[in-house]
Motif scaffolding. Sequence first.
Motif, PDB file in Angstrom:
ATOM      1  N   ASP B  97       2.828  -0.214  -7.901  1.00 22.79           N
ATOM      2  CA  ASP B  97       2.819   0.983  -6.643  1.00 22.79           C
ATOM      3  C   ASP B  97       3.530   0.298  -5.961  1.00 22.79           C
ATOM      4  O   ASP B  97       4.466   0.548  -5.466  1.00 22.79           O
ATOM      5  N   GLY B  98       3.583  -0.889  -5.694  1.00 32.54           N
ATOM      6  CA  GLY B  98       4.113  -1.828  -4.701  1.00 32.54           C
ATOM      7  C   GLY B  98       6.095  -2.093  -5.380  1.00 32.54           C
ATOM      8  O   GLY B  98       7.107  -1.304  -5.090  1.00 32.54           O
ATOM      9  N   GLY B 102       7.890   1.184  -2.883  1.00 35.43           N
ATOM     10  CA  GLY B 102       7.718   0.134  -1.370  1.00 35.43           C
ATOM     11  C   GLY B 102       9.334   0.009  -2.317  1.00 35.43           C
ATOM     12  O   GLY B 102      10.472   0.513  -2.268  1.00 35.43           O
ATOM     13  N   ASP B 124      -1.434   2.111  -9.968  1.00 29.08           N
ATOM     14  CA  ASP B 124      -1.677   2.115  -8.863  1.00 29.08           C
ATOM     15  C   ASP B 124      -2.977   1.659  -8.101  1.00 29.08           C
ATOM     16  O   ASP B 124      -3.939   2.129  -8.164  1.00 29.08           O
ATOM     17  N   GLU B 126      -3.155  -0.381  -5.251  1.00 32.40           N
ATOM     18  CA  GLU B 126      -3.433  -0.080  -3.848  1.00 32.40           C
ATOM     19  C   GLU B 126      -2.875  -1.054  -3.025  1.00 32.40           C
ATOM     20  O   GLU B 126      -2.784  -1.141  -1.334  1.00 32.40           O
ATOM     21  N   TYR B 128      -0.282  -4.953  -3.572  1.00 33.61           N
ATOM     22  CA  TYR B 128       0.740  -6.517  -4.353  1.00 33.61           C
ATOM     23  C   TYR B 128      -0.055  -7.066  -5.044  1.00 33.61           C
ATOM     24  O   TYR B 128      -0.326  -8.190  -4.018  1.00 33.61           O
ATOM     25  N   SER B 136      -0.015  -2.686  -0.172  1.00 34.44           N
ATOM     26  CA  SER B 136       0.674  -1.802  -0.361  1.00 34.44           C
ATOM     27  C   SER B 136       1.216  -0.560   0.038  1.00 34.44           C
ATOM     28  O   SER B 136       0.632   0.743   0.683  1.00 34.44           O
TER      29      SER B 136
END
Lengths: 615, 310
Positions: B97-98, B102, B124, B126, B128, B136
């Motif tokens: 997810d990061g 990100g 995912d 949530e 890093y 994240s």
Amino acid sequence: MDQVSDVLWMLAGPQGGGINSAAEAFAKALSRGGYRIFTGIEYHSNIMGEHSYYMVRISDKQKRNLSERVHVLVSLDEESILGNHHNEWPSHHGHLKEMVPGGVVIYDGALKMDLSGKRQDLKYIPVPFDDILRKVLVEAGRGAEFNSLRVMTNSVAGGASAAALGLDLGIYMESFRGGTGRRAALAELNGQAAKGGYDFVMEALGGAPAFNLVKVDRPAKAPLLLRGVHACALAKLKAGLGFQSYYPISPATDENVYLEANARAQDLVVVQVEDEVSAINMAVGAAHGGKRSSTSTSGPGLSLMCEGFGFASLTEAPGPVLFLWSRGGPSTGLPTRSEQSDLTFALQPGHGDFGHIVVAPGDIQDTVEDSYESFNWADRYQMPVIVMLDKKIQSGYQTVDDLGFDKLPPIDRGKLFEPNGDYLRYKLTDDGLSPRAIPGQEGGIFWVTTDEHDQRGHITEAADNRIAQMNKRMGKLDLAAREIPAARKITKYGPADAEITIVGWGTTKGSISDAIDVINAEGGPKMNFLQVRLMRPFPVAEVTAELTKAKTTILVEENYNGQLGDLIRSQTGITVDKRVVKFDGRPFSEEELIDGIKTALSSSETRIPVSHLLP
Amino acid sequence: MVVSQTYQLKDYKTDTHNTWCPGCGDFGILTSIQMALAEIGVPPHKVAVVSGIGCSGKAPHYLNAYGFHTLHGRSIPSATGMKLSNPEMTVIAVGGDGDGFGIGCGYFVNAGRRNVDFTYLVFDNEVYGLTKGQGSPTMKKGMKAKGMAEAAVQDNINPLALAISSGYTFVGRGYALNPKATAQLIAQAVSHKGTSFIDIAQTCPVYNDLHTKEYYTDMVEGQPRMYWLENTDYDAVVHDPTNAGEVVEKKLQAIGKAYETGRMPLGCYYKVDVPTFEEQIAEGRPNGMDSILNPNLWNRDISKLEAVLR
Ligand SMILES: Cc1ncc(C[n+]2csc(CCOP(=O)(O)OP(=O)(O)O)c2C)c(N)n1
Ligand code: SF4
Ligand SMILES: [Mg+2]
């Protein structure tokens, strides 16, 4: 009147007013007529209104640079003549000082200008462009279309220029021929407009042209009139380019857009992406995917591409080939001007120790060869390649008879995978090259990772593997240094026994060649030119041999301090005696360069900055 | 879906040393990818798995397929280049997810605009993971997982809503610890023509102590937190892609689902069949799609291009 065989014609005015198309049409007519052309354009990072000027050097023998000897200036505004003197910091001072004695200034008769106190050795001819065109249109019964056909004042200006230069009007008129129906009618009108301009100036000059331009024969087959963009893009197509990604940036955009415009007809995939990070990563993905892949950018884009560049090198991708069209840096810098200040950066575009090839073509022919061969190198050595070009060669048109595609070496895709049991993508071999599979091949499954990896491509941090894989990757540079022919590494020009050697790289090649021809013809001191073309792996032996032959060495570069000079010193231990540098964002003119070289020889300074653009 | 006889789960496995923590949700996602590939029956050498950097980024090494473990946040550009260079490959991009929302968010959004035929799976969790548990872009404001110095001050994005508004033509959500059902969803996504995206809720037993296996399988108001949309009367599919009204209606419906609070819908949120990027650029070419498949392009005729320069 003496015959002139080398003239400079300049068209100047506000941007967005059709200067480029007018100047290019004029240059093309002359090129078809047998003249040799070399052009350059200066313009602002602006779309409409700022000052721009287009220079067309016309000669019977090919010139490779621009001069400051303007014979005819066609000015569409006051600023082109007087400079933007209303500004607190004038960005230029008008073009009168570049004019040769007896030069002709043709300007729009609608402009009301006070030219008293200006150079009296020039002929100022106000030409009523609009009135001449209107008369032509009215006579043809198309007076009502004046507004929509107003671009035809370009033809008036072309005809006017022909009269001033002593150019056979027929050569210019030839460019309007052809077409049928509506197009033929327009061609006829353009011809009439040109004739109107011609007659007006001829009368103003008292019936004789201001110059007597040498007559040349019309060639049976018209030569090519093209820019570095074309040479590069055509060579890439010839090399089998399959994928190109880009993010728009001057001066790389034109090459990208040219390829994009021809992509469908040429079975090419071009993707305009969201930023340069995406551009390079997409190009790396495409290279691993099996197609010859490339991305084109400028300095700011390369700054963003560093991470992806290291990815390509570490994973031994067969490319991409990155075309770096330099402009004035740093940061956003001078977006539409030319400079050679990205060399040091191009040699290390990323962190860590990694291998890549950097080549800097000097002219159109080099551009064809290097743009093409860089794809062979990318495949053979499985590393990314940077081809360094710049705004000067990007935008300058030149006559060329033949691009020499039939003389290029064959396609070399390097060592390819053949199914034979257990496949190792990063197999340690004697020459460091591992056969590469192309995704989709049965038995060829491999892994790549941006971490350090073993022969199979899986992550490992083992010290012995690290050393072996580093030696393998870096060793490929030595292999490339051994295999790349000397002719691709350096070029020598001029008398072999000269005591003075000028050293340069990239697109100053033509400027330096022309300048030393002039100096040698004047009676010297005798000098020759060493062009360093392959920047990485650096041709240490070849450059050392050439530099030690010379008594005096003079570096010429379009950057602040001479980046090649630093490279030569770090690679060979040799300090070039003098550095002639220019960093005002405009390429060396012939006069600037000759001045710089002469000053270098007479002055005790080691660094000689040059610019003739100071007030 | 037809179960392939040709390939089995083991054909997509490698014996590479796995460095994920014991109990990591990534194992479940890995299995679901392998199950999906076996189900579709695509030969391993016709699959390319492209990942970013993170714990999740290591997935390609554990999959028997052409594997590209690229840079942090750059899996989408690399996967796009791979697919456009070699359209015969089944391309799957994976990452954290990061990685995706990100550092790679620009690519996530712009991939939606193109509709190149590949699948993007986000693991995912949530956090890093590989940099030891920072929050994240999917970590909600005010939440503090155990690796975080303090509760999140920045709010989360909604990956599903972002994907729908970016133009993804298949958007869904899976769950790492339900590999069977998630494999079905992945198989649908891979079979979909165009860019498909699945956000896969992934447990990270080491750093995410908020959204654990227990949390995901909790009851909410007397019902299981997670439910599959296909078991409801939800219709994710745009039946007439030329009908702009229907497209908007289905997108709004999917975004509404993406913002559902309390319970967590899984499965396909949105699907529309429109021409892929490849199909669009193949149009008007002398050799159509073949011209995009051919990597050997050095016998080109450029005489016409030269002629206009004379
Ligand atoms: C340019 C760059 N910046 C930072 C990092 C360090 N880094 C490695 S993994 C990671 C975060 C991974 O988080 P996520 O993408 O969610 O993957 P996860 O580990 O949770 O699966 C970061 C910041 C990097 N590799 N590259
Ligand atoms: S840190 Fe979390 S996400 Fe990473 S491997 Fe361990 S459990 Fe999995
Ligand atoms: Mg994560």
